[in-house]
Design an enzyme around this catalytic site. Sequence first.
Site, PDB file in Angstrom:
ATOM      1  N   ASN A   7       0.768  -1.319  -0.142  1.00  0.00           N
ATOM      2  CA  ASN A   7       0.074   0.029  -0.079  1.00  0.00           C
ATOM      3  C   ASN A   7       0.862   1.163   0.022  1.00  0.00           C
ATOM      4  O   ASN A   7       1.429   1.667   1.130  1.00  0.00           O
ATOM      5  CB  ASN A   7      -0.930  -0.077   1.298  1.00  0.00           C
ATOM      6  CG  ASN A   7      -1.901   0.897   1.243  1.00  0.00           C
ATOM      7  OD1 ASN A   7      -2.061   1.958   0.433  1.00  0.00           O
ATOM      8  ND2 ASN A   7      -2.751   1.178   2.124  1.00  0.00           N
ATOM      9  N   LYS A  14       3.512   0.663   3.160  1.00  0.00           N
ATOM     10  CA  LYS A  14       2.990  -0.338   4.086  1.00  0.00           C
ATOM     11  C   LYS A  14       3.077  -1.607   3.420  1.00  0.00           C
ATOM     12  O   LYS A  14       2.954  -1.626   2.122  1.00  0.00           O
ATOM     13  CB  LYS A  14       1.726  -0.445   4.608  1.00  0.00           C
ATOM     14  CG  LYS A  14       1.645   1.063   5.507  1.00  0.00           C
ATOM     15  CD  LYS A  14       0.007   0.964   6.076  1.00  0.00           C
ATOM     16  CE  LYS A  14      -0.423   2.516   6.297  1.00  0.00           C
ATOM     17  NZ  LYS A  14      -1.590   2.726   6.205  1.00  0.00           N
ATOM     18  N   HIS A 178     -13.137   2.448  -0.147  1.00  0.00           N
ATOM     19  CA  HIS A 178     -13.328   1.276   0.767  1.00  0.00           C
ATOM     20  C   HIS A 178     -14.006  -0.056   0.111  1.00  0.00           C
ATOM     21  O   HIS A 178     -14.335  -0.915   0.756  1.00  0.00           O
ATOM     22  CB  HIS A 178     -14.187   1.663   2.008  1.00  0.00           C
ATOM     23  CG  HIS A 178     -13.777   2.849   2.775  1.00  0.00           C
ATOM     24  ND1 HIS A 178     -14.436   3.530   3.338  1.00  0.00           N
ATOM     25  CD2 HIS A 178     -12.712   2.880   3.111  1.00  0.00           C
ATOM     26  CE1 HIS A 178     -13.835   4.477   3.854  1.00  0.00           C
ATOM     27  NE2 HIS A 178     -12.663   4.359   3.896  1.00  0.00           N
ATOM     28  N   HIS A 204     -19.032   0.764   6.987  1.00  0.00           N
ATOM     29  CA  HIS A 204     -17.579   0.738   7.220  1.00  0.00           C
ATOM     30  C   HIS A 204     -17.219   2.243   8.069  1.00  0.00           C
ATOM     31  O   HIS A 204     -17.248   3.202   7.296  1.00  0.00           O
ATOM     32  CB  HIS A 204     -16.794   0.769   6.083  1.00  0.00           C
ATOM     33  CG  HIS A 204     -15.353   0.865   5.951  1.00  0.00           C
ATOM     34  ND1 HIS A 204     -14.538  -0.186   5.698  1.00  0.00           N
ATOM     35  CD2 HIS A 204     -14.543   2.104   6.463  1.00  0.00           C
ATOM     36  CE1 HIS A 204     -13.372   0.343   6.259  1.00  0.00           C
ATOM     37  NE2 HIS A 204     -13.020   1.497   6.255  1.00  0.00           N
ATOM     38  N   GLY A 208     -12.238   7.294   8.249  1.00  0.00           N
ATOM     39  CA  GLY A 208     -13.000   7.508   6.908  1.00  0.00           C
ATOM     40  C   GLY A 208     -14.018   6.661   6.995  1.00  0.00           C
ATOM     41  O   GLY A 208     -13.897   5.502   7.535  1.00  0.00           O
ATOM     42  N   ARG A 282     -12.808   7.665  20.284  1.00  0.00           N
ATOM     43  CA  ARG A 282     -12.743   7.575  21.783  1.00  0.00           C
ATOM     44  C   ARG A 282     -12.693   8.651  22.555  1.00  0.00           C
ATOM     45  O   ARG A 282     -13.210   8.853  23.699  1.00  0.00           O
ATOM     46  CB  ARG A 282     -11.389   6.613  22.055  1.00  0.00           C
ATOM     47  CG  ARG A 282     -11.527   5.323  21.783  1.00  0.00           C
ATOM     48  CD  ARG A 282     -10.254   4.551  21.587  1.00  0.00           C
ATOM     49  NE  ARG A 282      -9.523   5.354  20.248  1.00  0.00           N
ATOM     50  CZ  ARG A 282      -8.510   4.547  19.616  1.00  0.00           C
ATOM     51  NH1 ARG A 282      -8.014   3.547  20.258  1.00  0.00           N
ATOM     52  NH2 ARG A 282      -7.955   5.056  18.603  1.00  0.00           N
ATOM     53  N   GLY A 328     -12.585   0.614  12.377  1.00  0.00           N
ATOM     54  CA  GLY A 328     -12.386   0.890  13.850  1.00  0.00           C
ATOM     55  C   GLY A 328     -13.475   1.251  14.691  1.00  0.00           C
ATOM     56  O   GLY A 328     -13.788   0.765  15.717  1.00  0.00           O
ATOM     57  N   GLU A 331     -16.340  -1.701  14.550  1.00  0.00           N
ATOM     58  CA  GLU A 331     -15.765  -2.741  15.443  1.00  0.00           C
ATOM     59  C   GLU A 331     -15.807  -2.614  16.688  1.00  0.00           C
ATOM     60  O   GLU A 331     -16.383  -3.464  17.401  1.00  0.00           O
ATOM     61  CB  GLU A 331     -14.534  -3.177  14.769  1.00  0.00           C
ATOM     62  CG  GLU A 331     -14.798  -3.776  13.216  1.00  0.00           C
ATOM     63  CD  GLU A 331     -13.081  -4.001  12.705  1.00  0.00           C
ATOM     64  OE1 GLU A 331     -12.289  -4.300  13.390  1.00  0.00           O
ATOM     65  OE2 GLU A 331     -12.957  -4.053  11.547  1.00  0.00           O
ATOM     66  N   GLU A 381      -8.915  -5.950   4.787  1.00  0.00           N
ATOM     67  CA  GLU A 381      -8.575  -5.400   3.343  1.00  0.00           C
ATOM     68  C   GLU A 381      -7.362  -6.188   3.028  1.00  0.00           C
ATOM     69  O   GLU A 381      -7.231  -6.764   1.568  1.00  0.00           O
ATOM     70  CB  GLU A 381      -8.492  -3.943   3.443  1.00  0.00           C
ATOM     71  CG  GLU A 381      -9.739  -3.180   3.459  1.00  0.00           C
ATOM     72  CD  GLU A 381      -9.647  -1.738   3.750  1.00  0.00           C
ATOM     73  OE1 GLU A 381      -9.635  -0.874   2.816  1.00  0.00           O
ATOM     74  OE2 GLU A 381      -9.573  -1.410   5.043  1.00  0.00           O
TER      75      GLU A 381
HETATM   76  P1  ADP Z   1      -8.856   4.211   9.095  1.00  0.00           P
HETATM   77  O1  ADP Z   1     -10.100   5.172   8.376  1.00  0.00           O
HETATM   78  O2  ADP Z   1      -7.886   5.401   9.214  1.00  0.00           O
HETATM   79  O3  ADP Z   1      -8.555   2.936   8.678  1.00  0.00           O
HETATM   80  P2  ADP Z   1      -9.786   2.820  11.374  1.00  0.00           P
HETATM   81  O4  ADP Z   1     -10.874   2.113  10.575  1.00  0.00           O
HETATM   82  O5  ADP Z   1      -8.672   2.367  11.930  1.00  0.00           O
HETATM   83  O6  ADP Z   1      -9.628   4.145  10.465  1.00  0.00           O
HETATM   84  O7  ADP Z   1     -10.650   3.670  12.547  1.00  0.00           O
HETATM   85  C1  ADP Z   1     -10.163   4.336  13.441  1.00  0.00           C
HETATM   86  C2  ADP Z   1     -11.131   4.922  14.273  1.00  0.00           C
HETATM   87  O8  ADP Z   1     -11.552   3.897  15.098  1.00  0.00           O
HETATM   88  C3  ADP Z   1     -10.665   6.017  15.225  1.00  0.00           C
HETATM   89  O9  ADP Z   1     -11.478   7.350  14.973  1.00  0.00           O
HETATM   90  C4  ADP Z   1     -11.092   5.495  16.568  1.00  0.00           C
HETATM   91  O10 ADP Z   1     -11.597   6.563  17.240  1.00  0.00           O
HETATM   92  C5  ADP Z   1     -11.993   4.534  16.319  1.00  0.00           C
HETATM   93  N1  ADP Z   1     -12.035   3.371  17.513  1.00  0.00           N
HETATM   94  C6  ADP Z   1     -10.772   2.597  17.773  1.00  0.00           C
HETATM   95  N2  ADP Z   1     -11.158   1.738  18.893  1.00  0.00           N
HETATM   96  C7  ADP Z   1     -12.352   2.341  19.525  1.00  0.00           C
HETATM   97  C8  ADP Z   1     -13.192   2.098  20.549  1.00  0.00           C
HETATM   98  N3  ADP Z   1     -12.639   1.208  21.470  1.00  0.00           N
HETATM   99  N4  ADP Z   1     -14.337   2.992  20.430  1.00  0.00           N
HETATM  100  C9  ADP Z   1     -14.614   3.772  19.661  1.00  0.00           C
HETATM  101  N5  ADP Z   1     -13.845   4.222  18.700  1.00  0.00           N
HETATM  102  C10 ADP Z   1     -12.815   3.442  18.553  1.00  0.00           C
END
Ligand code: ADP
Length: 397
Positions: A7, A14, A178, A204, A208, A282, A328, A331, A381
């Site tokens: 990536n 990455k 995505h 998703h 983003g 968070r 993020g 999940e 992914e």
């Molecule tokens: P990206 O779009 O950069 O790939 P991710 O899918 O990794 O992002 O998601 C990142 C987001 O997930 C962050 O904004 C973070 O706030 C959120 N996140 C991670 N862990 C938690 C949690 N335990 N509770 C709520 N949100 C979370």
Amino acid sequence: MNILIINAGSSSLKYQLMDPDTGVVSAKGLCERIGLDGRLNHNAHGRKVVKDIPMPTHSEAITATLNILMDPADGVIASVDEIDAVGHRVLHGGMEFSESCIINEDVIKAIKKCIPLGPLHNPANLMGIEACQAVMPSTPQVAVFDTAFHMTMPPKAYRYAIPTEYFENDDIRRYGFHGTSHKYIARRAAALIGKTEFKMVNCHLGNGSSLSAVKDGKCMDTSMGLSPLAGVPMGTRCGDIDACVVQFLCNKYGMTVDECLTMLNKKSGVLALSNGLSSDFRDLEDGASKGDEACKLALEKFYYEVAKYVGAYAAALNGIDVLTFTAGVGENGKDTRKAICSYLTFMGVEIDDEKNSIRGQEICISTPNSKVQVWVIPTNEELMIAQDTAELVKAAK
Ligand code: ADP
């Protein structure tokens, strides 16, 4: 089989070395500060290694990656021949690509043709591809596009209601992003519920965020558009917005369109609504629990807009059987899922609070009575890229 997943960004690259059959990652890492000085962060055998290595271009980054993968102490392979193929993540496939494909000269030309649509990412993705071709010329390379899964959308979903000439001459339309994640979740959902014909909405939700409406495994609509700016509000992106806002701000503050778009991409979303506190959910949850009104509004706006899209897609598909959450926030954010689902009780969505609290696994969080099955499915992914790459390379043999 070993698939190297790449990536490439403008100053970073990455990588993961993965077995596409088991999903086991034997090594992964990040080359950063490409074009400045160069640093390699490598993880294998449960250890992290950081090395400063000059990386004037992506070519040195790929060489450094291959060297560490073959390193007697930190590596996991003895020679480049143990890499069966390379799978490259490519942001924008435009109208050229509706699926992943083995890279040849024509594919490179077509990716170049998509640069106006993905001006920041496609050139970087190409640098990654060209660097790999130079360093490992006999290893097959595959391009996996973020837009490809969405190419099954019908015209009523992908056309913008603007003069046809902009579509015909300039390819201006909804593409969506995505796609690799949406495709992975659609496949996992089918495997988990044991059906291939069903209607679903996938949320998703990460830094983003995008939603997709999927029927029988095919994308029918998605919330991002020509660019990833559209759809629901995100960490720092505003999501859907009246184009006149751009005109107003440019006229009033003497901003250029590019400056205005940078603000809408990087300084907006929940970051802006929380008055600049954070784009991380968070932090927003923490702020909201302490009574911060701006954080509460940021979260409420996000839940509301995601729920509106689910409702819109339920109408577009004339009902849904499955609702999935991934990435993020999707999940990990149990409060986010609960708040979104609370808007959807009108269509029979009912979730089980105890199941909704379980983290880090594929789980059905709806009650047996729920009219819609609600699932949390961790996205992967990289596995999707590795599987697409392996399938294409095997088929070509
Ligand atoms: P990206 O779009 O950069 O790939 P991710 O899918 O990794 O992002 O998601 C990142 C987001 O997930 C962050 O904004 C973070 O706030 C959120 N996140 C991670 N862990 C938690 C949690 N335990 N509770 C709520 N949100 C979370």
